[in-house]
Motif scaffolding. Structure first.
Motif, PDB file in Angstrom:
ATOM      1  N   ARG A  26      58.896  26.826  34.929  1.00 38.36           N
ATOM      2  CA  ARG A  26      58.436  27.733  35.994  1.00 38.36           C
ATOM      3  C   ARG A  26      58.240  29.156  35.465  1.00 38.36           C
ATOM      4  NH1 ARG A  26      62.696  30.803  38.318  1.00 38.36           N
ATOM      5  NH2 ARG A  26      64.741  29.855  37.968  1.00 38.36           N
ATOM      6  N   LEU A  27      59.029  29.543  34.443  1.00 38.21           N
ATOM      7  CA  LEU A  27      58.864  30.878  33.869  1.00 38.21           C
ATOM      8  C   LEU A  27      57.604  30.953  33.007  1.00 38.21           C
ATOM      9  CD1 LEU A  27      62.561  31.765  32.950  1.00 38.21           C
ATOM     10  CD2 LEU A  27      61.282  32.274  35.056  1.00 38.21           C
ATOM     11  N   VAL A  28      57.293  29.868  32.314  1.00 37.90           N
ATOM     12  CA  VAL A  28      56.046  29.821  31.544  1.00 37.90           C
ATOM     13  C   VAL A  28      54.859  29.854  32.503  1.00 37.90           C
ATOM     14  CG1 VAL A  28      54.641  28.455  29.947  1.00 37.90           C
ATOM     15  CG2 VAL A  28      57.109  28.636  29.585  1.00 37.90           C
ATOM     16  N   LEU A  29      54.942  29.110  33.594  1.00 35.58           N
ATOM     17  CA  LEU A  29      53.886  29.125  34.610  1.00 35.58           C
ATOM     18  C   LEU A  29      53.718  30.538  35.169  1.00 35.58           C
ATOM     19  CD1 LEU A  29      51.831  27.708  36.439  1.00 35.58           C
ATOM     20  CD2 LEU A  29      53.721  27.170  37.992  1.00 35.58           C
ATOM     21  N   PHE A  30      54.826  31.221  35.444  1.00 37.89           N
ATOM     22  CA  PHE A  30      54.752  32.601  35.917  1.00 37.89           C
ATOM     23  C   PHE A  30      54.008  33.474  34.907  1.00 37.89           C
ATOM     24  CE2 PHE A  30      56.476  36.875  35.414  1.00 37.89           C
ATOM     25  CZ  PHE A  30      56.150  37.435  36.633  1.00 37.89           C
ATOM     26  N   LEU A  31      54.328  33.341  33.620  1.00 38.40           N
ATOM     27  CA  LEU A  31      53.669  34.144  32.588  1.00 38.40           C
ATOM     28  C   LEU A  31      52.177  33.805  32.490  1.00 38.40           C
ATOM     29  CD1 LEU A  31      53.895  36.291  30.395  1.00 38.40           C
ATOM     30  CD2 LEU A  31      54.574  34.472  28.798  1.00 38.40           C
ATOM     31  N   GLU A  32      51.847  32.535  32.587  1.00 38.63           N
ATOM     32  CA  GLU A  32      50.431  32.130  32.588  1.00 38.63           C
ATOM     33  C   GLU A  32      49.683  32.814  33.731  1.00 38.63           C
ATOM     34  OE1 GLU A  32      50.888  27.574  30.845  1.00 38.63           O
ATOM     35  OE2 GLU A  32      50.994  27.920  33.001  1.00 38.63           O
ATOM     36  N   GLN A  33      50.263  32.759  34.922  1.00 40.90           N
ATOM     37  CA  GLN A  33      49.624  33.361  36.102  1.00 40.90           C
ATOM     38  C   GLN A  33      49.554  34.877  35.984  1.00 40.90           C
ATOM     39  OE1 GLN A  33      52.107  31.651  39.161  1.00 40.90           O
ATOM     40  NE2 GLN A  33      50.854  29.783  39.295  1.00 40.90           N
ATOM     41  N   TYR A  34      50.586  35.490  35.449  1.00 40.98           N
ATOM     42  CA  TYR A  34      50.623  36.947  35.282  1.00 40.98           C
ATOM     43  C   TYR A  34      49.517  37.408  34.331  1.00 40.98           C
ATOM     44  CZ  TYR A  34      52.521  41.621  34.447  1.00 40.98           C
ATOM     45  OH  TYR A  34      52.684  42.975  34.353  1.00 40.98           O
ATOM     46  N   ILE A  35      49.381  36.719  33.210  1.00 33.57           N
ATOM     47  CA  ILE A  35      48.360  37.071  32.220  1.00 33.57           C
ATOM     48  C   ILE A  35      46.965  36.876  32.804  1.00 33.57           C
ATOM     49  CG2 ILE A  35      47.337  36.302  30.026  1.00 33.57           C
ATOM     50  CD1 ILE A  35      50.256  35.904  29.025  1.00 33.57           C
ATOM     51  N   GLU A  36      46.769  35.777  33.513  1.00 27.91           N
ATOM     52  CA  GLU A  36      45.462  35.505  34.125  1.00 27.91           C
ATOM     53  C   GLU A  36      45.144  36.526  35.232  1.00 27.91           C
ATOM     54  OE1 GLU A  36      43.419  32.017  36.782  1.00 27.91           O
ATOM     55  OE2 GLU A  36      44.720  31.397  35.132  1.00 27.91           O
ATOM     56  N   LYS A  37      46.092  36.763  36.109  1.00 28.69           N
ATOM     57  CA  LYS A  37      45.895  37.677  37.237  1.00 28.69           C
ATOM     58  C   LYS A  37      45.548  39.097  36.768  1.00 28.69           C
ATOM     59  CE  LYS A  37      48.635  40.008  40.707  1.00 28.69           C
ATOM     60  NZ  LYS A  37      49.993  40.230  41.124  1.00 28.69           N
ATOM     61  N   ASN A  38      46.160  39.513  35.676  1.00 33.54           N
ATOM     62  CA  ASN A  38      45.950  40.867  35.169  1.00 33.54           C
ATOM     63  C   ASN A  38      44.854  40.943  34.103  1.00 33.54           C
ATOM     64  OD1 ASN A  38      48.043  42.637  36.533  1.00 33.54           O
ATOM     65  ND2 ASN A  38      49.275  40.894  35.871  1.00 33.54           N
ATOM     66  N   HIS A  39      44.157  39.830  33.887  1.00 34.30           N
ATOM     67  CA  HIS A  39      43.041  39.778  32.930  1.00 34.30           C
ATOM     68  C   HIS A  39      43.449  40.302  31.558  1.00 34.30           C
ATOM     69  CE1 HIS A  39      40.631  38.885  36.455  1.00 34.30           C
ATOM     70  NE2 HIS A  39      41.106  39.976  37.022  1.00 34.30           N
ATOM     71  N   ILE A  40      44.570  39.813  31.071  1.00 31.81           N
ATOM     72  CA  ILE A  40      45.079  40.225  29.761  1.00 31.81           C
ATOM     73  C   ILE A  40      44.546  39.247  28.725  1.00 31.81           C
ATOM     74  CG2 ILE A  40      47.141  40.687  28.390  1.00 31.81           C
ATOM     75  CD1 ILE A  40      48.647  41.081  31.087  1.00 31.81           C
ATOM     76  N   ALA A  41      43.741  39.754  27.811  1.00 33.29           N
ATOM     77  CA  ALA A  41      43.150  38.903  26.777  1.00 33.29           C
ATOM     78  C   ALA A  41      43.935  39.040  25.475  1.00 33.29           C
ATOM     79  CB  ALA A  41      41.697  39.294  26.551  1.00 33.29           C
ATOM     80  N   LYS A  42      44.314  37.925  24.901  1.00 32.39           N
ATOM     81  CA  LYS A  42      44.989  37.869  23.603  1.00 32.39           C
ATOM     82  C   LYS A  42      46.136  38.878  23.485  1.00 32.39           C
ATOM     83  CE  LYS A  42      43.370  35.990  20.253  1.00 32.39           C
ATOM     84  NZ  LYS A  42      43.662  34.748  19.547  1.00 32.39           N
ATOM     85  N   PRO A  43      47.160  38.746  24.308  1.00 27.87           N
ATOM     86  CA  PRO A  43      48.265  39.706  24.248  1.00 27.87           C
ATOM     87  C   PRO A  43      49.116  39.547  22.996  1.00 27.87           C
ATOM     88  CG  PRO A  43      48.856  37.888  25.669  1.00 27.87           C
ATOM     89  CD  PRO A  43      47.406  37.688  25.280  1.00 27.87           C
ATOM     90  N   VAL A  44      49.785  40.616  22.644  1.00 28.23           N
ATOM     91  CA  VAL A  44      50.888  40.570  21.692  1.00 28.23           C
ATOM     92  C   VAL A  44      52.119  40.360  22.565  1.00 28.23           C
ATOM     93  CG1 VAL A  44      52.254  41.846  20.006  1.00 28.23           C
ATOM     94  CG2 VAL A  44      49.762  42.133  20.061  1.00 28.23           C
ATOM     95  N   LEU A  45      52.715  39.192  22.463  1.00 29.72           N
ATOM     96  CA  LEU A  45      53.884  38.884  23.286  1.00 29.72           C
ATOM     97  C   LEU A  45      55.144  39.298  22.547  1.00 29.72           C
ATOM     98  CD1 LEU A  45      53.020  35.335  24.713  1.00 29.72           C
ATOM     99  CD2 LEU A  45      52.768  37.569  25.826  1.00 29.72           C
ATOM    100  N   ILE A  46      55.972  40.087  23.226  1.00 36.33           N
ATOM    101  CA  ILE A  46      57.235  40.540  22.667  1.00 36.33           C
ATOM    102  C   ILE A  46      58.321  40.087  23.627  1.00 36.33           C
ATOM    103  CG2 ILE A  46      58.604  42.545  21.967  1.00 36.33           C
ATOM    104  CD1 ILE A  46      55.911  44.044  21.612  1.00 36.33           C
ATOM    105  N   GLY A  47      59.286  39.337  23.110  1.00 32.54           N
ATOM    106  CA  GLY A  47      60.325  38.834  23.991  1.00 32.54           C
ATOM    107  C   GLY A  47      61.687  38.846  23.346  1.00 32.54           C
ATOM    108  N   ASN A  48      62.664  39.226  24.152  1.00 34.06           N
ATOM    109  CA  ASN A  48      64.054  39.228  23.717  1.00 34.06           C
ATOM    110  C   ASN A  48      64.819  38.172  24.518  1.00 34.06           C
ATOM    111  OD1 ASN A  48      66.488  40.487  22.454  1.00 34.06           O
ATOM    112  ND2 ASN A  48      66.967  40.853  24.594  1.00 34.06           N
TER     113      ASN A  48
END
Length: 168
Positions: A25-47
């Motif tokens: 569900r968290l991956v799905l949230f990130l997929e939707q967030y990236i799509e909704k905000n039209h973020i192309a090829k992000p640099v993902l930084i995660g802790n």
């Protein structure tokens, strides 16, 4: 002309009303967030858990990620509560567990401890955290790191270790 970057900091919905589904569900949230905000090829930084979610997203969508930076990511080498049951009513125990997360203990202040202590007093939130932690422990992804074709930095976050090269 200087290079400009946009920085996005989505807050993962850790305490969703939907029980179960774990990290999916968290991956799905990130997929939707990236799509909704039209973020192309992000640099993902995660802790920690965020790194785990970024890693799962990158493995699922290798063509959609420019770079990946993981710091102390879960899903690689787990540092758990151990064999004891977490004492959620013990304020000092919670403080100690929070301090264990940080190399620099001085970043842990009363506001942070009170916030986390308040969360662990709520049964539904605790159940959500336990479910996510169990899912993270089941999904050991270290063997999948070589499959990532995007440039990737992994800092394992071992105590006393300044960078991944010296941890080697």
């Amino acid at each position: 002309m200087p290079i400009q970057h946009k920085i996005w900091t989505p807050e993962l919905p850790l305490f969703s009303k939907v029980v179960g589904q774990g990290l999916d569900r968290l991956v799905l949230f990130l997929e939707q967030y990236i799509e909704k905000n039209h973020i192309a090829k992000p640099v993902l930084i995660g802790n920690s858990l965020g790194g785990h979610v970024a890693l799962l997203y990158t493995l699922k969508h290798p063509d959609k990620v420019d770079r990946l930076v993981l710091t102390g990511s879960s899903g690689l080498y787990e540092n758990t509560f151990g064999g004891s049951f977490p004492r959620v009513k013990d304020y000092q125990y919670i403080r100690t567990k929070i301090e264990d997360v940080f190399d620099r203990k001085e970043v842990v202040d009363e506001e942070m401890v009170a916030h986390v202590f308040g969360i662990v007093q709520q049964k539904l939130k605790v159940l959500s955290i336990i479910g996510l932690a169990r899912d993270a422990q089941r999904q050991n992804l270290k063997d999948f790191l070589p499959l990532i074709e995007s440039p990737c930095i992994v800092d394992l976050g071992f105590t006393g270790c300044g960078n991944s090269a010296s941890c080697g």
